[in-house]
Design a protein around this motif. Structure first.
Motif, PDB file in Angstrom:
ATOM      1  N   UNK A 180       0.857  -1.189   0.000  1.00  0.00           N
ATOM      2  CA  UNK A 180       0.000   0.000   0.000  1.00  0.00           C
ATOM      3  C   UNK A 180       0.889   1.234   0.000  1.00  0.00           C
ATOM      4  N   UNK A 181       0.511   2.208  -0.864  1.00  0.00           N
ATOM      5  CA  UNK A 181       1.284   3.457  -0.955  1.00  0.00           C
ATOM      6  C   UNK A 181       0.339   4.637  -1.107  1.00  0.00           C
ATOM      7  N   UNK A 226      -4.131   4.222   9.174  1.00  0.00           N
ATOM      8  CA  UNK A 226      -5.460   3.608   9.105  1.00  0.00           C
ATOM      9  C   UNK A 226      -5.398   2.285   8.345  1.00  0.00           C
ATOM     10  N   UNK A 227      -4.702   2.284   7.222  1.00  0.00           N
ATOM     11  CA  UNK A 227      -4.590   1.059   6.416  1.00  0.00           C
ATOM     12  C   UNK A 227      -3.810  -0.011   7.172  1.00  0.00           C
ATOM     13  N   UNK A 228      -2.785   0.393   7.906  1.00  0.00           N
ATOM     14  CA  UNK A 228      -2.021  -0.567   8.692  1.00  0.00           C
ATOM     15  C   UNK A 228      -2.914  -1.272   9.712  1.00  0.00           C
ATOM     16  N   UNK A 233       3.821  -4.791   8.434  1.00  0.00           N
ATOM     17  CA  UNK A 233       4.312  -3.401   8.360  1.00  0.00           C
ATOM     18  C   UNK A 233       5.188  -3.168   7.136  1.00  0.00           C
ATOM     19  N   UNK A 234       5.889  -4.200   6.686  1.00  0.00           N
ATOM     20  CA  UNK A 234       6.792  -4.053   5.538  1.00  0.00           C
ATOM     21  C   UNK A 234       6.055  -3.753   4.240  1.00  0.00           C
ATOM     22  N   UNK A 284       7.761  -6.196  -5.087  1.00  0.00           N
ATOM     23  CA  UNK A 284       7.734  -7.563  -5.606  1.00  0.00           C
ATOM     24  C   UNK A 284       6.367  -8.207  -5.436  1.00  0.00           C
ATOM     25  N   UNK A 285       5.318  -7.443  -5.701  1.00  0.00           N
ATOM     26  CA  UNK A 285       3.968  -7.972  -5.575  1.00  0.00           C
ATOM     27  C   UNK A 285       2.963  -6.929  -5.994  1.00  0.00           C
ATOM     28  N   UNK A 286       1.676  -7.190  -5.793  1.00  0.00           N
ATOM     29  CA  UNK A 286       0.647  -6.209  -6.143  1.00  0.00           C
ATOM     30  C   UNK A 286       0.838  -4.911  -5.351  1.00  0.00           C
TER      31      UNK A 286
END
Length: 204
Positions: free
Chosen positions: A30-31, A46-48, A55-56, A93-95
């Motif tokens: 998530x960014x 909030x997303x966390x 967390x990574x 390295x992922x979605x």
């Protein structure tokens, strides 16, 4: 690799909760490239809490502004200049789920709108729209603004109480896929969001 931008027809409609649900369902990174406003917390926090992601997979913002305003104004008040070079898509390295700030025509700077940034990235957008009164106009204007810039639309996601006509007419007139509807959750946490998201959405 799947990359989606989550935007909305306006601010405060629930797109951060949707982004958390989507990121959690995809096991994505998530960014939030531009955070404007930190009271009581930023969207990253909030997303966390709501995504169930480690967390990574919650990436740091390119700009973390304290003033709750459109990015161009928040940056001016905070004495920061927003530069395109810092808004390059992160290599992961992922979605990846990217959350925009406010609506599609919110100014990032004096010369750049959020929709222009989406065009620059060239990845599909999911438009979040409330089901309440007024959403037809706001949704269709947002769809038109994205399409006029050649921004690819993965679909529209509704948020709120059911409204059969709004959920029917907007995808029809906007010629966009309806992904589902996320209801307001009385108890909002990672497990309840994951359950509601899994029941409500077909992932794009």
């Amino acid at each position: 690799m799947s990359i989606f931008i989550v935007t909305g027809t306006g601010t405060g409609i629930g797109k951060t909760v949707f982004a958390a649900g989507l990121a959690g369902a995809l096991g994505a990174y998530y960014w939030k490239p531009i955070q404007a406003g930190l009271d009581p917390e930023g969207d990253k926090e909030t997303v966390a809490r709501l995504s169930g992601l480690p967390a990574s997979r919650i990436l740091p913002e390119a700009y973390r502004l304290t003033t709750p305003a459109s990015p161009h104004l928040a940056a001016r008040i905070d004495g920061v200049e927003i530069e395109m070079g810092r808004l390059a898509l992160p290599k992961v390295d992922g979605p990846l789920v990217i959350e925009g700030a406010g609506g599609v025509l919110v100014p990032v700077s004096e010369t750049l709108l959020m929709a222009d940034l989406f065009r620059h990235w060239g990845v599909p957008v999911i438009l979040c729209a409330p089901t309440q009164l007024g959403t037809i106009n706001h949704s269709l204007l947002s769809i038109e603004a994205l399409r006029s810039r050649g921004v690819p639309l993965a679909g529209i996601a509704f948020i709120g109480e059911p409204h059969a006509e709004n959920e029917r007419i907007i995808p029809l007139l906007g010629k966009v896929r309806c992904l589902g509807r996320l209801p307001h959750l009385a108890a909002l946490d990672a497990p309840t969001l994951a359950s509601a998201f899994g029941s409500a959405f077909t992932l794009p």
